[in-house]
Motif scaffolding. Structure first.
Motif, PDB file in Angstrom:
ATOM      1  N   THR A   1      45.709 101.485 -91.058  1.00  0.00           N
ATOM      2  CA  THR A   1      44.681 101.698 -92.073  1.00  0.00           C
ATOM      3  C   THR A   1      45.267 102.515 -93.212  1.00  0.00           C
ATOM      4  O   THR A   1      46.023 103.464 -92.995  1.00  0.00           O
ATOM      5  CB  THR A   1      43.447 102.418 -91.507  1.00  0.00           C
TER       6      THR A   1
ATOM      7  N   GLU B   1      45.313  99.254 -82.672  1.00  0.00           N
ATOM      8  CA  GLU B   1      44.592  98.957 -83.911  1.00  0.00           C
ATOM      9  C   GLU B   1      45.590  98.627 -85.003  1.00  0.00           C
ATOM     10  O   GLU B   1      46.764  98.999 -84.931  1.00  0.00           O
ATOM     11  CB  GLU B   1      43.743 100.158 -84.346  1.00  0.00           C
TER      12      GLU B   1
ATOM     13  N   SER C   1      44.243  88.422 -78.784  1.00  0.00           N
ATOM     14  CA  SER C   1      44.722  89.802 -78.907  1.00  0.00           C
ATOM     15  C   SER C   1      46.052  89.961 -78.181  1.00  0.00           C
ATOM     16  O   SER C   1      46.895  90.762 -78.582  1.00  0.00           O
ATOM     17  CB  SER C   1      43.694  90.785 -78.362  1.00  0.00           C
TER      18      SER C   1
ATOM     19  N   PRO D   1      43.742  93.863 -86.030  1.00  0.00           N
ATOM     20  CA  PRO D   1      44.254  94.632 -84.892  1.00  0.00           C
ATOM     21  C   PRO D   1      45.568  94.109 -84.341  1.00  0.00           C
ATOM     22  O   PRO D   1      46.227  94.774 -83.555  1.00  0.00           O
ATOM     23  CB  PRO D   1      43.138  94.512 -83.846  1.00  0.00           C
TER      24      PRO D   1
ATOM     25  N   LYS E   1      48.150 104.604 -88.091  1.00  0.00           N
ATOM     26  CA  LYS E   1      47.909 103.597 -87.062  1.00  0.00           C
ATOM     27  C   LYS E   1      47.623 104.249 -85.720  1.00  0.00           C
ATOM     28  O   LYS E   1      48.443 105.023 -85.206  1.00  0.00           O
ATOM     29  CB  LYS E   1      49.107 102.649 -86.953  1.00  0.00           C
TER      30      LYS E   1
END
Lengths: 116, 113
Positions: B45, B42, A9, A109, B38
């Motif tokens: 979408t 994350e 991440s 993500p 957004k």
């Protein structure tokens, strides 16, 4: 169901080192995309894989960037000899069919890369 | 050169009011347009899309308008809710060409309670 996953991440590296970023697309999705978002910028297309076709590499900013997609699933984006301007969030997306209907692109993500 | 432009980096509206986010494009080959939302940490979408054969597409509180002659599209959110607070990206693609999306820089929407 599981979405697109990316690892790590976060990645902090020193200038000149190589890094590998991983993307696990949604199972069954044939298309896979890599984008990056630099600070204050929109998402910038890097590379696109569709099935067994030759990838569209038109967005890769230099030959230090490369990507593979093994077995039509997992993809790895490799940046060699990283530079500070490579610092960005690297986003992966997958799509069931791969087409201009971008509404089917599902994003992970992201991996935040920081090059010191 | 930026092919997709979102000239407002931020927008603040009151809950219940209308939010209007704007996007301009320069490439006349674009014929499919999308809005993504957004949240921090994350991925984006998908929110709503529109084909160039239409001038309006509506989905619940979200409506996208396309003005091809002006190369302009807008996203209307009504009524706006605090949960709509996010960064909104406009994106475009050209059918028959690469499947890649070209994104704008985004507009940060804040909906105040």
């Amino acid at each position: 169901g599981a979405g697109v996953s990316q690892s790590p991440s976060n990645k902090v590296t020193e200038k000149g080192k190589d890094v590998e970023l991983r993307c696990d697309p949604i199972s069954g999705h044939t298309a896979l995309y890599w984008y990056r978002q630099s600070l204050g910028q929109g998402l910038e297309f890097l590379i696109y894989f569709q099935g067994n076709s030759a990838p569209d590499k038109s967005g890769l900013p230099s030959d230090r960037f490369s990507a593979e997609r093994t077995g039509g699933s997992v993809s790895t984006l490799t940046i060699q000899r990283t530079q500070q301007e490579d610092s960005a969030v690297y986003l992966c997306a997958s799509s069931p069919a791969g087409g201009p209907a971008g509404d089917t692109q599902y994003f992970g993500p992201g991996t935040r890369l920081t090059v010191l | 050169d930026q092919q997709v432009k979102q000239n407002s980096p931020s927008l603040s509206v009151q809950e219940g009011r209308i939010s209007i986010l704007n996007c301009d494009y320069t490439n006349s080959m674009f014929d499919y347009f999308l809005w993504y939302k957004k949240y921090p940490a994350e991925g984006p979408t998908f929110l709503i899309s529109i084909s160039s054969i239409k001038d309006k597409n509506e989905d619940g509180r979200f409506t996208v308008f396309l003005n091809k002659s002006a190369k302009h599209l807008s996203l209307h959110i009504v009524p706006s809710q605090p949960g709509d607070s996010a960064v909104y990206f406009c994106a475009a693609s050209a059918m028959g060409g690469s499947e890649k999306l070209v994104f704008g820089k985004g507009t940060k929407l804040t909906v105040n309670p």
